[in-house]
Scaffold this motif. Sequence first.
Motif, PDB file in Angstrom:
ATOM      1  N   LEU A 157     -11.450  -1.704   9.574  1.00 17.78           N
ATOM      2  CA  LEU A 157     -11.510  -3.048  10.149  1.00 17.78           C
ATOM      3  C   LEU A 157     -12.678  -3.182  11.126  1.00 17.78           C
ATOM      4  N   ARG A 158     -13.038  -2.103  11.790  1.00 15.05           N
ATOM      5  CA  ARG A 158     -14.191  -2.129  12.694  1.00 15.05           C
ATOM      6  C   ARG A 158     -15.508  -2.309  11.932  1.00 15.05           C
ATOM      7  N   LEU A 159     -15.486  -1.959  10.651  1.00 16.00           N
ATOM      8  CA  LEU A 159     -16.698  -2.028   9.832  1.00 16.00           C
ATOM      9  C   LEU A 159     -16.727  -3.260   8.930  1.00 16.00           C
ATOM     10  N   ALA A 160     -15.616  -3.973   8.872  1.00 14.93           N
ATOM     11  CA  ALA A 160     -15.507  -5.124   7.973  1.00 14.93           C
ATOM     12  C   ALA A 160     -16.262  -6.328   8.519  1.00 14.93           C
ATOM     13  N   GLY A 161     -16.876  -7.066   7.611  1.00 14.71           N
ATOM     14  CA  GLY A 161     -17.485  -8.336   7.976  1.00 14.71           C
ATOM     15  C   GLY A 161     -16.408  -9.386   8.167  1.00 14.71           C
ATOM     16  N   TYR A 162     -16.836 -10.634   8.400  1.00 22.14           N
ATOM     17  CA  TYR A 162     -15.870 -11.695   8.684  1.00 22.14           C
ATOM     18  C   TYR A 162     -14.881 -11.892   7.544  1.00 22.14           C
ATOM     19  N   HIS A 163     -15.361 -11.822   6.303  1.00 23.67           N
ATOM     20  CA  HIS A 163     -14.521 -12.072   5.121  1.00 23.67           C
ATOM     21  C   HIS A 163     -14.695 -10.865   4.209  1.00 23.67           C
ATOM     22  N   ALA A 164     -13.886  -9.815   4.410  1.00 23.66           N
ATOM     23  CA  ALA A 164     -14.102  -8.538   3.727  1.00 23.66           C
ATOM     24  C   ALA A 164     -12.875  -8.113   2.921  1.00 23.66           C
ATOM     25  N   TYR A 165     -13.133  -7.381   1.861  1.00 23.51           N
ATOM     26  CA  TYR A 165     -12.076  -6.848   1.016  1.00 23.51           C
ATOM     27  C   TYR A 165     -11.979  -5.333   1.212  1.00 23.51           C
ATOM     28  N   LEU A 166     -10.759  -4.858   1.438  1.00 26.64           N
ATOM     29  CA  LEU A 166     -10.503  -3.433   1.595  1.00 26.64           C
ATOM     30  C   LEU A 166      -9.690  -2.947   0.402  1.00 26.64           C
ATOM     31  N   ASN A 167     -10.189  -1.930  -0.290  1.00 23.77           N
ATOM     32  CA  ASN A 167      -9.438  -1.271  -1.354  1.00 23.77           C
ATOM     33  C   ASN A 167      -8.889   0.034  -0.804  1.00 23.77           C
ATOM     34  N   VAL A 168      -7.599   0.039  -0.488  1.00 17.72           N
ATOM     35  CA  VAL A 168      -6.967   1.192   0.155  1.00 17.72           C
ATOM     36  C   VAL A 168      -6.119   1.925  -0.880  1.00 17.72           C
ATOM     37  N   TYR A 169      -6.413   3.207  -1.082  1.00 15.35           N
ATOM     38  CA  TYR A 169      -5.667   4.013  -2.046  1.00 15.35           C
ATOM     39  C   TYR A 169      -4.593   4.811  -1.312  1.00 15.35           C
ATOM     40  N   THR A 170      -3.386   4.806  -1.880  1.00 13.17           N
ATOM     41  CA  THR A 170      -2.266   5.488  -1.233  1.00 13.17           C
ATOM     42  C   THR A 170      -1.319   6.025  -2.293  1.00 13.17           C
ATOM     43  N   ILE A 171      -0.495   6.995  -1.913  1.00  6.59           N
ATOM     44  CA  ILE A 171       0.480   7.595  -2.829  1.00  6.59           C
ATOM     45  C   ILE A 171       1.876   7.146  -2.417  1.00  6.59           C
ATOM     46  N   ASP A 172       2.610   6.570  -3.378  1.00  8.92           N
ATOM     47  CA  ASP A 172       3.955   6.103  -3.069  1.00  8.92           C
ATOM     48  C   ASP A 172       4.786   6.052  -4.338  1.00  8.92           C
ATOM     49  N   SER A 173       6.058   5.659  -4.168  1.00  8.21           N
ATOM     50  CA  SER A 173       6.991   5.670  -5.294  1.00  8.21           C
ATOM     51  C   SER A 173       7.030   4.354  -6.060  1.00  8.21           C
ATOM     52  N   SER A 174       6.559   3.264  -5.452  1.00 10.15           N
ATOM     53  CA  SER A 174       6.588   1.961  -6.116  1.00 10.15           C
ATOM     54  C   SER A 174       5.564   1.030  -5.484  1.00 10.15           C
ATOM     55  N   HIS A 175       5.323  -0.094  -6.156  1.00 10.38           N
ATOM     56  CA  HIS A 175       4.411  -1.098  -5.618  1.00 10.38           C
ATOM     57  C   HIS A 175       4.887  -1.573  -4.239  1.00 10.38           C
ATOM     58  N   MET A 176       6.176  -1.821  -4.125  1.00 11.24           N
ATOM     59  CA  MET A 176       6.719  -2.345  -2.871  1.00 11.24           C
ATOM     60  C   MET A 176       6.588  -1.328  -1.740  1.00 11.24           C
ATOM     61  N   GLU A 177       6.858  -0.052  -2.036  1.00 13.62           N
ATOM     62  CA  GLU A 177       6.743   0.977  -1.007  1.00 13.62           C
ATOM     63  C   GLU A 177       5.288   1.152  -0.558  1.00 13.62           C
ATOM     64  N   ALA A 178       4.354   1.043  -1.495  1.00 14.15           N
ATOM     65  CA  ALA A 178       2.938   1.140  -1.137  1.00 14.15           C
ATOM     66  C   ALA A 178       2.546  -0.002  -0.195  1.00 14.15           C
ATOM     67  N   LEU A 179       3.028  -1.198  -0.512  1.00 13.71           N
ATOM     68  CA  LEU A 179       2.742  -2.362   0.329  1.00 13.71           C
ATOM     69  C   LEU A 179       3.355  -2.198   1.724  1.00 13.71           C
ATOM     70  N   ARG A 180       4.584  -1.708   1.767  1.00  8.82           N
ATOM     71  CA  ARG A 180       5.251  -1.518   3.066  1.00  8.82           C
ATOM     72  C   ARG A 180       4.530  -0.484   3.923  1.00  8.82           C
ATOM     73  N   SER A 181       4.030   0.575   3.291  1.00 11.70           N
ATOM     74  CA  SER A 181       3.318   1.619   4.041  1.00 11.70           C
ATOM     75  C   SER A 181       2.081   1.044   4.726  1.00 11.70           C
ATOM     76  N   ILE A 182       1.342   0.200   3.991  1.00 14.52           N
ATOM     77  CA  ILE A 182       0.131  -0.405   4.559  1.00 14.52           C
ATOM     78  C   ILE A 182       0.506  -1.419   5.634  1.00 14.52           C
ATOM     79  N   GLU A 183       1.529  -2.233   5.374  1.00 18.35           N
ATOM     80  CA  GLU A 183       1.970  -3.235   6.357  1.00 18.35           C
ATOM     81  C   GLU A 183       2.384  -2.581   7.669  1.00 18.35           C
TER      82      GLU A 183
END
Length: 348
Positions: free
Chosen positions: A270-296
């Motif tokens: 986030l310190r390196l992101a411009g005003y309107h930036a996209y972050l592709n964050v790779y993570t290991i989890d058991s489901s789509h929902m769990e991956a989203l919760r981990s990032i949230e």
Amino acid sequence: MITTSEPQHCIVLAVDKRFAENEMKRLRRKNVLATQRYKVVRHGRAVLIPLKAPVESLIGDIIICHCEAREKPKARPKGFSSYIIIGDIAIVSYDERVQGREIEIAKYIASIHPRVKTIYAKISVVGKERVAKLVHLYGEKRTKTLYKEHGLIFSVDVQKAYINPRLSTEHIRVANEVKGRVLDMFAGIGGFTLHISARGRAGIIVANDINAVAIQLMLESISMNKRKLKTPILVLNFDATKLPSILKNSFDYIIMNLPHSAIKFLETALRLAGYHAYLNVYTIDSSHMEALRSIEKALSSILKNCFCSVAFRDVIKVLDYAPRRYIFRVCILANCIDYNCNTVRKHA
């Protein structure tokens, strides 16, 4: 022309070795190669390519001769799981199913992949530099090779720098999406970086990795592919946490391919992101929902003290990682106004 203990006659196309690779690609598209049954053989300056039927060729001659039949593949060892091939090196996951059966498994892989010259078993990947602990099973004792992926050539050291050829499709997916100023925060040998540059949609790519060997391999790959690369690449060798003190917060896309610990670097991103930036964050989890919760969960504490807002665009399953565990790409849209948590806290 070719002799074996059990010679068989077949149709071959004899071409100069300089043109053999391109001619085989053409014949493969026509579905006339008989290479599953017979071996391709060098004979002086000529390469003899076995065919199912005669075909027209402007650069070779059709002849009938004795051909060397391929050995029938050995039966797959029971309980044996998966392996990957990188260039002419094969790597097996080392677990209880492999222990004590190393020679059997190595012979099986060598029998169905005659171009493989070396086979290793991978015990684990360790440290910040993602270095592999390997056990030699078969063939030449070397770890460096050349690996081809979607038309690009990569210089690889399977022991000293992380590589996963199963990410090849993901490299292309991301390369087709990104544009503007791109930061590949954990670039490794440059899988994402080189494909993005070859697409030419980005304005500039900054490729960083903490592993100096990976950086050297990336530079070698950039040199080998320089005619195919369109977007300029700036290569850095830093701990990712140091990047905000080196680079401006001006990136449009940030790729965070470090599934085990990318979440720990969200504040850095986030310190390196411009005003309107996209972050592709790779993570290991058991489901789509769990991956989203981990990032949230990770973002909730960061965003309390910073002038940033985020929105989740997508959660994509990239690869199977382990039983009921997967690698996901969580796509985040971040809007930040001169992100600096320290400054914000002082004026809060």
